[in-house]
Design a protein around this motif. Structure first.
Motif, PDB file in Angstrom:
ATOM      1  N   TRP A  51      -8.881 -32.695  -2.983  1.00  0.00           N
ATOM      2  CA  TRP A  51      -8.058 -33.111  -4.116  1.00  0.00           C
ATOM      3  C   TRP A  51      -6.588 -32.968  -3.717  1.00  0.00           C
ATOM      4  N   TYR A  52      -5.740 -33.684  -4.411  1.00  0.00           N
ATOM      5  CA  TYR A  52      -4.293 -33.671  -4.154  1.00  0.00           C
ATOM      6  C   TYR A  52      -3.642 -33.118  -5.413  1.00  0.00           C
ATOM      7  N   LEU A  53      -3.201 -31.877  -5.334  1.00  0.00           N
ATOM      8  CA  LEU A  53      -2.599 -31.200  -6.490  1.00  0.00           C
ATOM      9  C   LEU A  53      -1.109 -31.510  -6.611  1.00  0.00           C
ATOM     10  N   ALA A  54      -0.651 -31.730  -7.837  1.00  0.00           N
ATOM     11  CA  ALA A  54       0.789 -31.759  -8.151  1.00  0.00           C
ATOM     12  C   ALA A  54       1.001 -30.771  -9.282  1.00  0.00           C
ATOM     13  N   ASP A  55       1.956 -29.867  -9.129  1.00  0.00           N
ATOM     14  CA  ASP A  55       2.085 -28.827 -10.152  1.00  0.00           C
ATOM     15  C   ASP A  55       3.526 -28.420 -10.414  1.00  0.00           C
ATOM     16  N   HIS A  84      -4.800 -37.730 -16.830  1.00  0.00           N
ATOM     17  CA  HIS A  84      -5.578 -37.196 -15.716  1.00  0.00           C
ATOM     18  C   HIS A  84      -6.865 -36.574 -16.229  1.00  0.00           C
ATOM     19  N   HIS A  85      -7.748 -36.252 -15.274  1.00  0.00           N
ATOM     20  CA  HIS A  85      -8.871 -35.337 -15.554  1.00  0.00           C
ATOM     21  C   HIS A  85      -9.830 -35.809 -16.645  1.00  0.00           C
ATOM     22  N   PRO A  86     -10.308 -37.047 -16.592  1.00  0.00           N
ATOM     23  CA  PRO A  86     -11.227 -37.493 -17.648  1.00  0.00           C
ATOM     24  C   PRO A  86     -12.514 -36.672 -17.685  1.00  0.00           C
ATOM     25  N   GLU A  87     -12.919 -36.325 -18.891  1.00  0.00           N
ATOM     26  CA  GLU A  87     -14.221 -35.689 -19.142  1.00  0.00           C
ATOM     27  C   GLU A  87     -14.913 -36.525 -20.212  1.00  0.00           C
ATOM     28  N   ILE A  88     -15.657 -37.537 -19.738  1.00  0.00           N
ATOM     29  CA  ILE A  88     -16.305 -38.498 -20.640  1.00  0.00           C
ATOM     30  C   ILE A  88     -17.730 -38.030 -20.924  1.00  0.00           C
ATOM     31  N   GLN A  89     -18.092 -37.973 -22.194  1.00  0.00           N
ATOM     32  CA  GLN A  89     -19.455 -37.626 -22.609  1.00  0.00           C
ATOM     33  C   GLN A  89     -20.058 -38.833 -23.314  1.00  0.00           C
ATOM     34  N   ILE A  90     -21.207 -39.291 -22.813  1.00  0.00           N
ATOM     35  CA  ILE A  90     -21.911 -40.384 -23.482  1.00  0.00           C
ATOM     36  C   ILE A  90     -22.819 -39.784 -24.552  1.00  0.00           C
ATOM     37  N   ILE A  91     -22.613 -40.203 -25.793  1.00  0.00           N
ATOM     38  CA  ILE A  91     -23.401 -39.677 -26.914  1.00  0.00           C
ATOM     39  C   ILE A  91     -24.627 -40.550 -27.164  1.00  0.00           C
ATOM     40  N   SER A  92     -24.439 -41.846 -27.089  1.00  0.00           N
ATOM     41  CA  SER A  92     -25.545 -42.798 -27.279  1.00  0.00           C
ATOM     42  C   SER A  92     -25.157 -44.080 -26.561  1.00  0.00           C
ATOM     43  N   HIS A 113      -0.802 -28.271 -13.969  1.00  0.00           N
ATOM     44  CA  HIS A 113      -1.552 -28.415 -12.723  1.00  0.00           C
ATOM     45  C   HIS A 113      -2.431 -29.655 -12.843  1.00  0.00           C
ATOM     46  N   ASN A 114      -2.060 -30.700 -12.126  1.00  0.00           N
ATOM     47  CA  ASN A 114      -2.841 -31.943 -12.168  1.00  0.00           C
ATOM     48  C   ASN A 114      -3.363 -32.250 -10.777  1.00  0.00           C
ATOM     49  N   ALA A 115      -4.652 -32.470 -10.682  1.00  0.00           N
ATOM     50  CA  ALA A 115      -5.275 -32.765  -9.393  1.00  0.00           C
ATOM     51  C   ALA A 115      -5.697 -34.229  -9.372  1.00  0.00           C
ATOM     52  N   HIS A 116      -5.251 -34.893  -8.326  1.00  0.00           N
ATOM     53  CA  HIS A 116      -5.459 -36.325  -8.183  1.00  0.00           C
ATOM     54  C   HIS A 116      -6.374 -36.612  -7.000  1.00  0.00           C
ATOM     55  N   HIS A 117      -6.812 -37.886  -6.920  1.00  0.00           N
ATOM     56  CA  HIS A 117      -7.389 -38.431  -5.689  1.00  0.00           C
ATOM     57  C   HIS A 117      -8.647 -37.713  -5.196  1.00  0.00           C
ATOM     58  N   PRO A 118      -9.623 -37.483  -6.058  1.00  0.00           N
ATOM     59  CA  PRO A 118     -10.836 -36.787  -5.590  1.00  0.00           C
ATOM     60  C   PRO A 118     -11.573 -37.552  -4.490  1.00  0.00           C
ATOM     61  N   GLU A 119     -11.970 -36.796  -3.473  1.00  0.00           N
ATOM     62  CA  GLU A 119     -12.831 -37.334  -2.401  1.00  0.00           C
ATOM     63  C   GLU A 119     -14.026 -36.388  -2.317  1.00  0.00           C
ATOM     64  N   ILE A 120     -15.055 -36.704  -3.120  1.00  0.00           N
ATOM     65  CA  ILE A 120     -16.246 -35.853  -3.230  1.00  0.00           C
ATOM     66  C   ILE A 120     -17.302 -36.341  -2.232  1.00  0.00           C
ATOM     67  N   LEU A 165     -11.275 -44.578  -0.725  1.00  0.00           N
ATOM     68  CA  LEU A 165     -10.433 -45.244   0.283  1.00  0.00           C
ATOM     69  C   LEU A 165      -8.955 -45.124  -0.097  1.00  0.00           C
ATOM     70  N   LYS A 166      -8.641 -45.463  -1.325  1.00  0.00           N
ATOM     71  CA  LYS A 166      -7.237 -45.418  -1.772  1.00  0.00           C
ATOM     72  C   LYS A 166      -6.750 -43.969  -1.863  1.00  0.00           C
ATOM     73  N   HIS A 167      -7.629 -43.067  -2.276  1.00  0.00           N
ATOM     74  CA  HIS A 167      -7.249 -41.648  -2.323  1.00  0.00           C
ATOM     75  C   HIS A 167      -6.931 -41.125  -0.925  1.00  0.00           C
ATOM     76  N   ALA A 168      -7.756 -41.506   0.049  1.00  0.00           N
ATOM     77  CA  ALA A 168      -7.478 -41.093   1.432  1.00  0.00           C
ATOM     78  C   ALA A 168      -6.140 -41.668   1.888  1.00  0.00           C
ATOM     79  N   TYR A 169      -5.856 -42.904   1.502  1.00  0.00           N
ATOM     80  CA  TYR A 169      -4.582 -43.537   1.865  1.00  0.00           C
ATOM     81  C   TYR A 169      -3.397 -42.661   1.459  1.00  0.00           C
ATOM     82  N   PHE A 170      -3.383 -42.208   0.202  1.00  0.00           N
ATOM     83  CA  PHE A 170      -2.217 -41.428  -0.260  1.00  0.00           C
ATOM     84  C   PHE A 170      -2.179 -40.051   0.388  1.00  0.00           C
TER      85      PHE A 170
END
Lengths: 193, 193, 193
Positions: C124-128, A108-116, C105-112, B46-51
């Motif tokens: 977000w949809y939290l599962a904890d 879960h929770h990806p935090e991707i940083q592009i370096i180059s 605490h894992n948050a899924h399904h972001p709808e930003i 869309l899929k997130h809203a579904y769940f």
């Protein structure tokens, strides 16, 4: 457990990548910004494919996701993986994800940083359940991953991958779970331990 | 369980979509690249809203997410869903997610492929818990989803959705869990089975 | 539990943001589109960092993620958090995530939804899972989050954060789980309750 390092970005060696700020330049600068967003998406899909392939023992596709010299450092509670090549990594996954295994590894929770244009880092938060049925064992826990990715011939690959546990619980399960479906029981390799 | 297909991309019918590679062209090509990134984000939402709608029995919003002729093929361990229209799909979810249900359906690891301006595919890794309290039943497991999405009148919709299990465990739970909060117990429909 | 509101977008105060539709304009309009995609990614990373910092009691980084006047409204089954400043929020997390806690605490399904260049909302949809070991307590559940984010001096911050439960189960666990790894046991604060 008493000498564990603090799991902050500094100790994981994670620095800020290129900022998520659109360029003020012209069309070529915007093209690079678009590519950066596409790279972030491609790296997420790379790691997502990794977990799909691990839990289905899809070794053929798995081998396409690693750099030849992938470096693996996983510190579990009761185990460690220290591997230094694609072949070792694929072989170890093939052995672990046998007919006697049920693996559930979700990151879960990806935090991707592009370096180059060809290098990136990522932090992920793993939650996993792993049954080894012939040993009556169930391991549950979470971990923080920190990875390095390289783009080689236009394709992002996992070059370095590390994790340490937030928690890990080992349970002895007296009875086999009542499985109404078990993919690895059909398509995993025969157990070697 | 012995005749299960291998769950690789080929058998799921998932081909490579348009590459995550910025165009070398001019402003109109970059506009299409940006749209492609926006489409990937829209399909995830869309899929997130579904769940979210499934587990809160939000049938009104749910009905806005499906193509009229949505095709559903879910193979669980002890059940199958084969549905061929939006109405059937919404009705079945309304019945399953009753006051006697607790649903937790989380889909991880999206791998979205854009095929054209109006067609896309996606693979997802489902992890779910489903209690049917009046039957003292708890089903836990994971599955791979493979979907097809169509953009109709500017909005992405779920056209085809399939899953097969990686594992499924059915438990008989002697006692009702001690629920300190239960949204469906208030807002789900009366149980019909 | 009988007077719970319906958890739909209207009651959460979530409106449609700027559409995920590339502009038909020129280079400056495309620059804004790119920035919007970067903002969505930055907000996801903000929330992802939040959960990483919470479960590792990384209060130093946590304090960089909140607006000074962050407003917190969490309704659990057996608890509520109503907080109105960064200092209160960080302090409460520091106390809750002590050496006696295991937090997942894992948050899924972001709808930003991007509202403007400096304002956004998210569902977000939290599962904890949360163990308080010295109380022999384990709380498990899910919840829907709805948040508001503000961009201040170029950095997205959490301004408002709300959740209500979909379900919550409280268990009394007779024996401490067999922990083979426990990060907070080393790096959490001493328990104050």
């Amino acid at each position: 457990m008493s000498e564990r390092q603090v799991l902050n970005k500094k100790n994981m060696g994670i620095n800020s990548g290129l900022p998520l700020q659109a360029s003020e330049g012209g069309i070529d600068e915007l093209r690079r910004d678009i590519q950066r967003l596409m790279d972030i998406e491609a790296i997420k899909q790379l790691k997502h494919a990794y977990f799909r392939c691990v839990d289905t023992a899809n070794l053929e596709e798995l081998a396409t996701l690693f750099h030849d010299e992938v470096c693996v450092r996983f510190k579990g509670g009761g185990y460690e993986w220290n591997l230094d090549s694609k072949q070792e990594y694929v072989d170890n996954i093939g052995m672990a994800f046998s007919k006697e295994a049920i693996g559930q590894h979700n990151a879960h929770h990806p935090e991707i940083q592009i370096i180059s244009e060809t290098e990136a880092t990522g932090i992920w938060y793993l939650a996993d359940n792993m049954w080894i049925l012939n040993h009556n064992a169930l391991t549950t826990g979470t971990a923080l991953y920190w990875d390095r990715y390289l783009k080689v011939d236009g394709k992002w690959l996992i070059k370095d991958t590390n994790y340490e546990r937030i928690y890990e619980i080992n349970r002895s399960v007296d009875d086999r779970p009542h499985l109404s479906s078990h993919y690895l029981g059909v398509h995993g390799a025969d157990a070697s331990f």
